[in-house]
Design a protein around this motif. Structure first.
Motif, PDB file in Angstrom:
ATOM      1  N   THR A  50      -0.643  18.038 -10.868  1.00  0.00           N
ATOM      2  CA  THR A  50       0.348  18.897 -10.012  1.00  0.00           C
ATOM      3  C   THR A  50      -0.095  19.871  -9.606  1.00  0.00           C
ATOM      4  N   ASP A  51      -0.207  20.841 -10.671  1.00  0.00           N
ATOM      5  CA  ASP A  51      -0.550  22.545 -10.192  1.00  0.00           C
ATOM      6  C   ASP A  51      -0.736  22.975 -11.790  1.00  0.00           C
ATOM      7  N   ALA A  52      -1.525  24.357 -11.473  1.00  0.00           N
ATOM      8  CA  ALA A  52      -2.179  25.194 -12.382  1.00  0.00           C
ATOM      9  C   ALA A  52      -1.796  25.057 -13.791  1.00  0.00           C
ATOM     10  N   GLY A  53      -0.717  25.004 -13.606  1.00  0.00           N
ATOM     11  CA  GLY A  53      -0.454  24.967 -15.306  1.00  0.00           C
ATOM     12  C   GLY A  53      -0.121  24.213 -15.707  1.00  0.00           C
ATOM     13  N   SER A  54       0.281  22.514 -14.792  1.00  0.00           N
ATOM     14  CA  SER A  54      -0.522  21.172 -15.230  1.00  0.00           C
ATOM     15  C   SER A  54      -1.470  21.311 -15.850  1.00  0.00           C
ATOM     16  N   ALA A  55      -2.511  21.985 -14.821  1.00  0.00           N
ATOM     17  CA  ALA A  55      -4.048  21.757 -15.304  1.00  0.00           C
ATOM     18  C   ALA A  55      -4.657  22.189 -17.011  1.00  0.00           C
ATOM     19  N   VAL A  56      -3.654  23.619 -17.046  1.00  0.00           N
ATOM     20  CA  VAL A  56      -4.093  24.228 -18.187  1.00  0.00           C
ATOM     21  C   VAL A  56      -3.694  23.324 -19.192  1.00  0.00           C
ATOM     22  N   ALA A  93      -2.352  23.812   2.491  1.00  0.00           N
ATOM     23  CA  ALA A  93      -1.187  23.566   2.831  1.00  0.00           C
ATOM     24  C   ALA A  93      -0.534  23.391   1.050  1.00  0.00           C
ATOM     25  N   PRO A  94       0.855  23.276   1.128  1.00  0.00           N
ATOM     26  CA  PRO A  94       2.353  24.012   0.027  1.00  0.00           C
ATOM     27  C   PRO A  94       1.131  23.138  -1.202  1.00  0.00           C
ATOM     28  N   GLY A  95       0.726  24.112  -2.116  1.00  0.00           N
ATOM     29  CA  GLY A  95       1.532  23.175  -3.493  1.00  0.00           C
ATOM     30  C   GLY A  95      -0.586  22.965  -3.885  1.00  0.00           C
ATOM     31  N   GLU A  96      -1.670  23.715  -3.162  1.00  0.00           N
ATOM     32  CA  GLU A  96      -2.746  23.624  -3.585  1.00  0.00           C
ATOM     33  C   GLU A  96      -2.793  24.447  -4.278  1.00  0.00           C
ATOM     34  N   VAL A  97      -4.295  24.100  -5.310  1.00  0.00           N
ATOM     35  CA  VAL A  97      -5.029  24.840  -6.194  1.00  0.00           C
ATOM     36  C   VAL A  97      -6.295  24.305  -6.290  1.00  0.00           C
ATOM     37  N   LEU A  98      -7.021  26.173  -6.331  1.00  0.00           N
ATOM     38  CA  LEU A  98      -9.153  25.913  -6.064  1.00  0.00           C
ATOM     39  C   LEU A  98      -9.444  26.006  -7.945  1.00  0.00           C
ATOM     40  N   TRP A  99      -9.263  24.947  -8.551  1.00  0.00           N
ATOM     41  CA  TRP A  99     -10.458  25.023  -9.936  1.00  0.00           C
ATOM     42  C   TRP A  99     -11.741  24.758  -9.827  1.00  0.00           C
ATOM     43  N   LEU A 100     -12.040  25.805 -10.300  1.00  0.00           N
ATOM     44  CA  LEU A 100     -13.298  25.594 -10.597  1.00  0.00           C
ATOM     45  C   LEU A 100     -13.912  26.156 -12.032  1.00  0.00           C
ATOM     46  N   ASP A 104      -4.282  32.433 -12.061  1.00  0.00           N
ATOM     47  CA  ASP A 104      -3.099  33.299 -11.498  1.00  0.00           C
ATOM     48  C   ASP A 104      -2.439  32.492 -10.363  1.00  0.00           C
ATOM     49  N   GLY A 105      -2.163  31.073 -10.845  1.00  0.00           N
ATOM     50  CA  GLY A 105      -1.282  30.179 -10.058  1.00  0.00           C
ATOM     51  C   GLY A 105      -1.558  29.353  -9.126  1.00  0.00           C
ATOM     52  N   THR A 106      -2.567  29.892  -8.671  1.00  0.00           N
ATOM     53  CA  THR A 106      -3.641  29.713  -6.719  1.00  0.00           C
ATOM     54  C   THR A 106      -4.501  29.104  -7.558  1.00  0.00           C
ATOM     55  N   ARG A 107      -4.967  29.987  -8.060  1.00  0.00           N
ATOM     56  CA  ARG A 107      -7.033  29.385  -8.665  1.00  0.00           C
ATOM     57  C   ARG A 107      -6.814  29.131 -10.708  1.00  0.00           C
ATOM     58  N   LEU A 108      -7.526  28.862 -10.572  1.00  0.00           N
ATOM     59  CA  LEU A 108      -8.093  28.014 -11.838  1.00  0.00           C
ATOM     60  C   LEU A 108      -9.713  28.199 -11.781  1.00  0.00           C
ATOM     61  N   ILE A 109      -9.712  28.709 -13.196  1.00  0.00           N
ATOM     62  CA  ILE A 109     -11.815  28.693 -13.057  1.00  0.00           C
ATOM     63  C   ILE A 109     -11.670  29.385 -14.823  1.00  0.00           C
ATOM     64  N   THR A 110     -12.719  27.983 -14.595  1.00  0.00           N
ATOM     65  CA  THR A 110     -12.653  27.928 -16.718  1.00  0.00           C
ATOM     66  C   THR A 110     -14.666  27.934 -17.041  1.00  0.00           C
ATOM     67  N   LEU A 111     -14.516  28.193 -17.793  1.00  0.00           N
ATOM     68  CA  LEU A 111     -16.462  28.500 -17.794  1.00  0.00           C
ATOM     69  C   LEU A 111     -16.306  28.179 -18.724  1.00  0.00           C
ATOM     70  N   ARG A 112     -18.188  27.972 -19.321  1.00  0.00           N
ATOM     71  CA  ARG A 112     -17.813  27.358 -20.884  1.00  0.00           C
ATOM     72  C   ARG A 112     -20.042  27.685 -20.892  1.00  0.00           C
ATOM     73  N   LYS A 113     -20.450  27.850 -21.790  1.00  0.00           N
ATOM     74  CA  LYS A 113     -21.722  28.134 -22.297  1.00  0.00           C
ATOM     75  C   LYS A 113     -22.982  26.959 -22.703  1.00  0.00           C
ATOM     76  N   LEU A 114     -22.270  25.884 -23.453  1.00  0.00           N
ATOM     77  CA  LEU A 114     -22.766  24.609 -23.418  1.00  0.00           C
ATOM     78  C   LEU A 114     -21.930  23.603 -22.832  1.00  0.00           C
TER      79      LEU A 114
END
Length: 334
Positions: free
Chosen positions: A147-153, A42-49, A118-128
């Motif tokens: 509501t989107d990748a930019g605001s999630a960041v 659907a329009p506006g969906e973003v994947l966050w891992l 990249d605006g459609t996917r958001l990936i964050t990584l941590r060790k601890l």
């Protein structure tokens, strides 16, 4: 919430959690098996891992299944934790730092968070274990998330910065408590605590100052999907971070003033003790000389056969002491 307890329930694989943002403030969970072939339905969906950076299979997964270039994947899983940000085409790559609130950790023990989007996917990584991503997920689960990748960041950045405030408040409260303690009686207990506060302030300033530069770069050079309102939010986080850095400087100066006061009081106390010992020695030096002279074992000593001679010597000693005390008072030595 203890982040370590939550992470323990997620297993030991590379994926800590996954969410698909619906563009309306909500999100649905997504499992490992759905991630590789994910496409917006659907329009506006973003994947966050949110991933474990130190899991062995993370880098191959980033390169082979998620299509992230090898140099970028190496950067995302590396142990280089200095805050920075860069742009790779339409993707934003950043390394940020947050306060370590894990059990047994000190405030200056920072946790790094790697970020790619990249605006459609958001990936964050941590060790601890890290609570900041959990806070943002809680917003999604309540339907009040970005509501989107930019605001999630920007939400992640805001939570990282805001969490500094509690550490600064705790340090200021500790300084206030130290100022109320009895310096003379608890000097040995107070001084190590002040030293620890100063060390924490220096470490926080050293670790968080580069983050100011990284956030400033994001606000100016992020890709086009990072919208104007996102840049304004980042600018507000930068202002907040700047205030916190100023507060750290104030805390450090307060600790330094208290430490200088402790040392000055200790030095004054030692000088007073030395001064009093000098006065006592000055009083008894002539008396010791007189009594020593009268105690020599040679013939002809006056008063050997006089029963009143002892009391005469005592009276002379008391007279000398009284004269000395009068002279010390007159010369303002007492």
């Amino acid at each position: 919430m203890d982040p370590t307890a939550t992470d323990a329930t997620e297993g030991k694989g590379p994926l800590i959690f996954g969410r698909v943002l619906d563009g309306k403030g909500g999100a649905r969970p997504i499992g490992r098996e759905e991630v590789d072939n994910w496409e917006p339905s659907a329009p506006g969906e973003v994947l966050w891992l949110h991933l474990r950076r130190n899991a062995p299979e993370v880098q191959p997964w980033l390169e082979n299944d998620l299509g992230i270039p090898e140099p970028t994947a190496e950067l995302l899983v590396s142990d280089s934790t200095r805050p920075r940000a860069l742009r790779e085409g339409e993707a934003l790559v950043a390394t940020l730092r947050g306060i370590n609130f894990n059990p047994g950790a000190h405030p200056e023990d920072m946790i790094s968070l790697q970020l790619w989007s990249d605006g459609t996917r958001l990936i964050t990584l941590r060790k601890l274990a890290m609570q900041t991503p959990r806070d943002v997920v809680a917003l999604f689960d309540s339907g009040k998330g970005p509501t989107d990748a930019g605001s999630a960041v920007t939400a992640i950045v805001e939570q990282l910065v805001v969490r500094m405030n509690q550490t600064i408040v705790d340090m200021n409260e500790q300084i206030d408590l130290l100022e109320e303690m009895d310096v003379e009686e608890e000097y040995e207990e107070i001084l190590p605590k002040i030293t620890a506060i100063r060390r924490n302030c220096l470490a926080l300033k050293r670790h968080m100052s580069p983050q100011h530069e990284a956030l400033d770069w994001i606000s100016r050079f992020a890709p086009a999907w990072f919208e104007d309102h996102d840049r304004r939010e980042i600018a507000e986080s930068i202002d907040r971070l700047r205030r916190y850095l100023d507060d750290i400087d104030i805390s450090k100066e307060s600790a330094l003033v208290l430490q200088d006061e402790l040392r000055a009081r200790s030095l004054a106390s030692n000088e007073h003790a030395t001064y009093m010992l000098t006065i006592v020695a000055g009083i008894f030096l002539p008396l010791g000389f007189l009594t020593g002279l009268m105690g020599i074992n040679v013939g002809g000593m006056p008063g050997l056969d006089d029963a009143q001679a002892f009391w005469i010597v005592v009276a002379i000693c008391l007279g000398i002491m009284a004269l000395q005390l009068f002279l010390f008072w007159k010369w303002k030595w007492l």
